[in-house]
Design a protein around this motif. Sequence first.
Motif, short mmCIF file in Angstrom:
data_model
loop_
_atom_site.label_atom_id
_atom_site.label_comp_id
_atom_site.label_asym_id
_atom_site.label_seq_id
_atom_site.Cartn_x
_atom_site.Cartn_y
_atom_site.Cartn_z
N ALA A 58 0.83 -1.26 0.19
CA ALA A 58 0.00 -0.07 -0.01
C ALA A 58 0.70 1.22 -0.01
O ALA A 58 2.08 1.25 0.52
CB ALA A 58 -0.71 -0.20 1.14
N ILE A 59 0.40 2.22 -0.42
CA ILE A 59 0.95 3.43 -0.59
C ILE A 59 0.73 4.02 0.79
O ILE A 59 -0.25 4.42 1.07
CB ILE A 59 0.36 4.69 -1.71
N ARG A 60 2.00 4.78 1.28
CA ARG A 60 2.01 5.38 2.57
C ARG A 60 2.46 6.80 2.31
O ARG A 60 3.63 6.97 2.31
CB ARG A 60 2.62 4.61 3.79
N GLU A 61 1.84 7.70 2.73
CA GLU A 61 2.11 8.88 2.45
C GLU A 61 1.57 10.08 3.44
O GLU A 61 0.63 9.76 4.00
CB GLU A 61 1.81 9.42 1.14
N VAL A 80 -2.55 21.13 8.22
CA VAL A 80 -2.69 19.91 9.14
C VAL A 80 -2.28 18.79 8.23
O VAL A 80 -2.27 18.73 7.23
CB VAL A 80 -4.45 19.97 9.56
N ALA A 81 -1.55 18.23 9.15
CA ALA A 81 -0.89 16.83 8.67
C ALA A 81 -1.94 15.69 8.52
O ALA A 81 -2.84 15.39 9.47
CB ALA A 81 -0.05 16.34 9.67
N VAL A 82 -2.03 15.23 7.55
CA VAL A 82 -2.99 13.83 7.10
C VAL A 82 -1.99 12.63 6.49
O VAL A 82 -1.15 12.81 5.60
CB VAL A 82 -3.73 14.23 5.88
N ASP A 83 -1.95 11.68 7.51
CA ASP A 83 -1.17 10.41 6.93
C ASP A 83 -2.05 9.55 6.37
O ASP A 83 -3.44 9.19 7.01
CB ASP A 83 -0.75 9.90 8.40
N ILE A 84 -1.91 8.99 5.23
CA ILE A 84 -2.83 8.28 4.27
C ILE A 84 -2.06 6.83 4.04
O ILE A 84 -0.95 6.75 3.77
CB ILE A 84 -3.00 8.91 3.09
N ARG A 126 7.64 8.89 6.77
CA ARG A 126 6.68 8.40 6.45
C ARG A 126 5.74 7.37 7.27
O ARG A 126 6.63 7.02 8.25
CB ARG A 126 7.03 7.29 5.08
N PRO A 127 4.40 7.37 7.51
CA PRO A 127 3.80 6.79 8.54
C PRO A 127 4.00 5.34 8.19
O PRO A 127 3.90 4.61 7.28
CB PRO A 127 2.37 6.89 8.01
N VAL A 128 4.21 4.79 9.40
CA VAL A 128 4.47 3.29 9.70
C VAL A 128 3.28 2.47 10.51
O VAL A 128 2.69 1.90 9.96
CB VAL A 128 5.80 3.09 10.43
N THR A 186 3.27 18.48 -0.01
CA THR A 186 4.11 17.41 0.38
C THR A 186 4.91 17.44 1.56
O THR A 186 5.43 16.58 1.97
CB THR A 186 5.01 16.89 -0.91
N SER A 187 4.90 18.79 2.04
CA SER A 187 5.52 18.89 3.20
C SER A 187 4.77 20.10 4.32
O SER A 187 3.79 20.86 3.62
CB SER A 187 6.76 19.36 3.07
#
Length: 665
Positions: A58-61, A80-84, A126-128, A186-187
């Motif tokens: 899966a794509i983690r971004e 605001v940060a969104v981890d997807i 990157r989200p783990v 992206t940041s």
Amino acid sequence: MPIRTRGTRTTYRSLVLAASAALMAVSLAPAHAQPAPGTNRGDADRRESRPIHSYEKAIRESVWVDIRLDGDGDGRSDRVAVDIVRPSEPVHRGQKIPVIMDASPYYACCGRGNETQRKTYDAAGRPVQIPLYYDNYFVPRGYAFAAVDLSGTNRSDGCVDIGGRQDVQSAKAVVDWLNGRAAGYTSRTGSKLSSAGWSTGDTAMIGKSFDGAIANGVAATGVEGLKTIVPIGALSSWYDYYFAKGAPLFDSGPNWLAENIESPAAREPCQAVKKRLVDDAPRTGNHTRLWHERDYVRAAHKVKASVFAVHGMQDLNVRGKHFGQWWDALAAQGVERKVWLSQVGHVDPFDFRRAKWVKTLHRWFDHHLLGYDNGIDDEPMADIERAPDQWTTDRHWPPRTTRVTTLRPAPGARPGVGTLSQRPARPGARETFTDDRTQHEIDWAAAVDRPTPAKVGFVSRPLSRPLRLSGSGTVTVTATPTTTSAHLSAVLVDLGPDVIRDYAAVGEGITTLPQRSCWGASTPGDSACFKETIARTKAVQQTVFSRGWADLGHHAFPGRERPLTPGKPHTITLDLHAADHVVPAGHRLALIIAGTDRHLIEPPATTPRLTLDLARTFARLPIVGGSRAFERATRGPVLVPTTSPTRPDAVAGPRAVRPIPGASR
């Protein structure tokens, strides 16, 4: 069915390998799941999305979304940060997918779920690990999952606003970004844009407590693209989290919560916001503009999303009033609704009815986000827990035969021990009690048949047949105080032996086991395996099933305190928390009126003695079958014993609850 394991870590690698093998096998079948919803009739007729996508690949971004507010006052719009986490296969096929979102302030400070999970990241940021099971279960089934850090928390800019405009906009802006109406980057500080072209824009919001409050708040904006929300033990009005008709429910206000959840970077620039959370939330319980902004019920007419609500009827953190007033407001607007009401406290359904919950939630999202015709919209509206792990359903909730019925207290043979019926007390009838801040509702209920100075109790005849109360009620009290301040409590009690979930104990009705079950696919950094639970039960002689409180000083104008005039009668109406309870035949229904409910409201500045005018005191209760049902139940022979063959203990008194909604479980 879930995969069952024991221990905490032993099978993660084998689970990943097994899941990968299963996914490879399934991928040999026709790729039918998760095309763009509504592209053909066949999609709408499908019954269930399948786990055909690789969770490991899966794509983690992470994306930072511009919320178009400058809460921290640095001259720049906050992001605001969104981890997807989203499956990679639809991208290669040119297919768009819907999104499930949980917007929370707790991803870094306090954790989510029964195991207090927090977000983790790799060296590149990157989200783990994303807390809870939503990504593990739904990403392989063709959904994206978005975990949003509310303003001022974890990796987001801005300031914590405790349910206010900045908090709600934190999540609403993400729905806008998914629908092409807001900018993403992206940041946190960069200028490179990030597109959500992979998304259909169709979004669901889910979350417990604070997270669920934000789902309610975003739905109340009427934002386009939000198709459904699943608020679990969620707030609907922040005033009602901190006060009950002026009576303070905690010894601190929203500023304390803000200090505990904000990121270190937000502490200094957000001093002005926290000062407002103090100045505009006075401990008098006055209803200010701050509370008006945080009242989602008043904007229920804007809600376009369907609502699947879950609430514990013994939730003493986010109390049943939140669910009841939200539900009634949505019903008045014709919003599509579904509800689960359990006997637990502040607990997620994943931890008290796991298998049924995941299956039901899966079907709910398939229907509302993928358009699948799976029949869930034709099923009963309500699931109600009648006894530990014993559930019934209702086609409509409350049942359509429910009628608001007026019950009236009257004096009995002994002072402080009266009767409850439909007959009014004679003019001049009085009962008196003295506020005792050392006692709570369980103390009162255990002594309802004895004269005690701290309460007055009014009891029906033993019931000849079951009596069901379903919905929200009120108690109107006319009381004469001896001091300039006074607090009131009213509780409904089922007098009779029973076995209930032990909502007042640690776990609030559940016991967590060492065994784990797995719900979805895992990676080495994000397991889909969670500790199982069982019901924690207790035998009792009486059950408090609804309660309400008020500061008598708010009698004249709701939300504005006035000093009481000693010796003068004052009338106020207490809102009882929404519930659904059946008082069995042989039991009795009791209404208790008292002062401070220890651990649940804060005491007044004085110690008043209050005299009730019984002719001007009454309860308006939602009884299934109305006044006729009450009349039938309280006349005729009692055909079941009124005492238990054993001697059960009373449930322990309510525990003091930290004013952090949902931060620990």
